[in-house]
Scaffold this motif. Structure first.
Motif, mmCIF file in Angstrom:
data_model
loop_
_atom_site.group_PDB
_atom_site.id
_atom_site.type_symbol
_atom_site.label_atom_id
_atom_site.label_comp_id
_atom_site.label_asym_id
_atom_site.label_seq_id
_atom_site.Cartn_x
_atom_site.Cartn_y
_atom_site.Cartn_z
ATOM 1 N N LEU A 214 0.740 -1.261 -0.019
ATOM 2 C CA LEU A 214 0.169 -0.035 -0.123
ATOM 3 C C LEU A 214 0.744 1.250 -0.122
ATOM 4 O O LEU A 214 0.521 2.249 -0.765
ATOM 5 C CB LEU A 214 -0.989 0.011 1.158
ATOM 6 C CG LEU A 214 -1.698 1.146 1.445
ATOM 7 C CD1 LEU A 214 -2.859 1.688 0.223
ATOM 8 C CD2 LEU A 214 -2.622 0.997 2.550
ATOM 9 N N GLY B 156 2.414 1.835 -3.352
ATOM 10 C CA GLY B 156 1.284 2.113 -4.392
ATOM 11 C C GLY B 156 1.104 3.720 -4.124
ATOM 12 O O GLY B 156 0.924 4.397 -5.128
ATOM 13 N N ARG C 232 1.642 6.827 -6.908
ATOM 14 C CA ARG C 232 0.880 7.847 -7.272
ATOM 15 C C ARG C 232 1.090 9.358 -6.842
ATOM 16 O O ARG C 232 0.231 9.984 -7.331
ATOM 17 C CB ARG C 232 -0.472 6.968 -6.942
ATOM 18 C CG ARG C 232 -1.088 5.754 -7.218
ATOM 19 C CD ARG C 232 -1.448 6.008 -8.721
ATOM 20 N NE ARG C 232 -1.871 4.401 -9.372
ATOM 21 C CZ ARG C 232 -2.471 4.282 -10.510
ATOM 22 N NH1 ARG C 232 -2.866 5.439 -11.127
ATOM 23 N NH2 ARG C 232 -2.768 3.055 -10.777
ATOM 24 N N THR D 124 -7.483 -5.615 3.052
ATOM 25 C CA THR D 124 -7.880 -4.444 2.419
ATOM 26 C C THR D 124 -6.602 -3.812 2.146
ATOM 27 O O THR D 124 -6.656 -3.167 0.920
ATOM 28 C CB THR D 124 -8.702 -3.557 3.615
ATOM 29 O OG1 THR D 124 -9.811 -4.424 3.893
ATOM 30 C CG2 THR D 124 -8.915 -2.319 3.000
ATOM 31 N N LEU E 31 -5.277 -5.096 -1.204
ATOM 32 C CA LEU E 31 -5.886 -5.063 -2.266
ATOM 33 C C LEU E 31 -5.788 -3.449 -2.893
ATOM 34 O O LEU E 31 -5.638 -3.294 -4.064
ATOM 35 C CB LEU E 31 -7.457 -5.305 -1.937
ATOM 36 C CG LEU E 31 -8.419 -4.998 -3.010
ATOM 37 C CD1 LEU E 31 -8.032 -5.882 -4.312
ATOM 38 C CD2 LEU E 31 -9.839 -5.120 -2.645
ATOM 39 N N LEU E 32 -6.022 -2.413 -1.740
ATOM 40 C CA LEU E 32 -5.734 -1.100 -2.345
ATOM 41 C C LEU E 32 -4.243 -0.912 -2.657
ATOM 42 O O LEU E 32 -4.241 -0.159 -3.847
ATOM 43 C CB LEU E 32 -5.889 -0.216 -1.201
ATOM 44 C CG LEU E 32 -7.308 -0.161 -0.435
ATOM 45 C CD1 LEU E 32 -7.460 0.750 0.609
ATOM 46 C CD2 LEU E 32 -8.334 0.589 -1.622
ATOM 47 N N TRP F 21 -2.576 -2.885 -4.317
ATOM 48 C CA TRP F 21 -2.192 -3.547 -5.778
ATOM 49 C C TRP F 21 -2.939 -2.843 -6.758
ATOM 50 O O TRP F 21 -2.639 -2.670 -7.699
ATOM 51 C CB TRP F 21 -2.920 -5.074 -5.708
ATOM 52 C CG TRP F 21 -3.026 -5.776 -6.934
ATOM 53 C CD1 TRP F 21 -1.888 -6.264 -7.669
ATOM 54 C CD2 TRP F 21 -4.262 -6.215 -7.603
ATOM 55 N NE1 TRP F 21 -2.256 -6.785 -8.769
ATOM 56 C CE2 TRP F 21 -3.718 -6.673 -8.794
ATOM 57 C CE3 TRP F 21 -5.589 -5.724 -7.623
ATOM 58 C CZ2 TRP F 21 -4.888 -6.905 -9.697
ATOM 59 C CZ3 TRP F 21 -6.433 -6.184 -8.477
ATOM 60 C CH2 TRP F 21 -6.054 -6.915 -9.813
ATOM 61 N N LEU F 22 -4.229 -2.318 -6.404
ATOM 62 C CA LEU F 22 -4.904 -1.405 -7.161
ATOM 63 C C LEU F 22 -4.173 0.061 -7.815
ATOM 64 O O LEU F 22 -4.149 0.375 -8.697
ATOM 65 C CB LEU F 22 -6.265 -1.102 -6.725
ATOM 66 C CG LEU F 22 -7.428 -2.220 -6.607
ATOM 67 C CD1 LEU F 22 -8.357 -1.955 -5.926
ATOM 68 C CD2 LEU F 22 -7.732 -2.557 -8.183
ATOM 69 N N LEU F 23 -3.279 0.294 -6.690
ATOM 70 C CA LEU F 23 -2.382 1.476 -6.871
ATOM 71 C C LEU F 23 -1.259 1.102 -7.521
ATOM 72 O O LEU F 23 -0.610 2.051 -7.913
ATOM 73 C CB LEU F 23 -2.189 2.102 -5.680
ATOM 74 C CG LEU F 23 -3.404 2.746 -4.633
ATOM 75 C CD1 LEU F 23 -3.084 3.104 -3.408
ATOM 76 C CD2 LEU F 23 -3.905 4.164 -5.580
ATOM 77 N N GLY F 24 -1.019 0.026 -7.721
ATOM 78 C CA GLY F 24 0.317 -0.370 -8.518
ATOM 79 C C GLY F 24 1.390 -0.902 -7.473
ATOM 80 O O GLY F 24 2.514 -1.159 -8.079
#
Length: 229
Positions: free
Chosen positions: A52, A55, A59, A173, A176-177, A179-182
């Protein structure tokens, strides 16, 4: 006279004991950050929450260590708001220093520019062991829970769910967050979930025993006065 001598003895002993506890606490934070940095540099997968942090760093223009501090402070604030309590000073020291240490260690010129697979694996396994050992060091002192530990306990108390389930949901959580952020998710990320716990448990047991020895009463014989005799 006997009470005065005993108070002086316990006062000196107490100061030494708490000084050593703080030294173990601070050293544990540095060791933890070192383990986290090794895992990040391994490229085999970072620890769950570092996925996290990385990620978020990708960003933004902010460093990984700064995001460690921001996320940690937000979690401390959330825990205190839910539980209507004041945070321990050690909790603030925890998140601030880990962020500083992590940036410092990541910036050291000690990592190979290109690593063979066995070197990456070595960095990963070393990082898992070092991180788990560091967590055990600071947790054993009881001077300030980490933000995830504090939030886990508060949510478990308020929801009635088990600590294990709450911690799993938080970890999932964050993963997942991230991973979604890269953030980097790889085999090492999932491996760390199973291996950090046992290392941490062994480390807590070891350091609690060491600190208990320091806190154990001593038979001291002052000049002209026999104690316990």
């Amino acid at each position: 006279m006997e009470n005065v001598v005993e108070e002086k003895r316990l006062g000196k002993k107490g100061f030494t004991y708490y000084s050593i506890k703080w030294m173990v606490f601070l050293a544990g934070l540095f060791v933890l950050a070192t383990g986290g940095a090794f895992m990040i540099k391994s490229a085999f997968g970072s620890a769950t929450w570092d996925v996290l942090h990385i990620g978020l760093s990708l960003r933004s223009s902010w460093s990984i260590g700064l995001w460690v501090q921001i996320v940690g402070l937000l979690m401390i604030g959330l825990s205190c708001w839910i539980d209507r309590t004041k945070p321990q000073v050690g909790s603030f020291i925890n998140v601030i220093l880990i962020g500083i240490f992590l940036n410092l260690i990541l910036g050291l010129p000690i990592y190979p520019s290109v690593m063979a697979w066995w070197e990456s694996l070595l960095f990963l396994m070393s990082g898992i062991c070092i991180l788990g050992f560091g967590v055990g060091m600071y947790v054993s002192t009881g001077l300030g829970a980490g933000p995830r530990d504090g939030l886990t306990i508060v949510l478990a108390k308020k929801t009635g769910l088990s600590i294990r389930l709450v911690r799993t949901l938080l970890e999932g959580t964050a993963l997942l967050l991230g991973w979604l952020l890269g953030g980097p998710v790889a085999a090492g990320t999932f491996l760390s979930v199973f291996l950090i716990g046992p290392v941490m448990q062994a480390s807590i047991g070891f350091w609690r025993k060491q600190l208990a020895k320091l806190d154990a009463p001593e038979d001291v014989e002052e000049p002209g006065l026999r104690v316990n005799g």
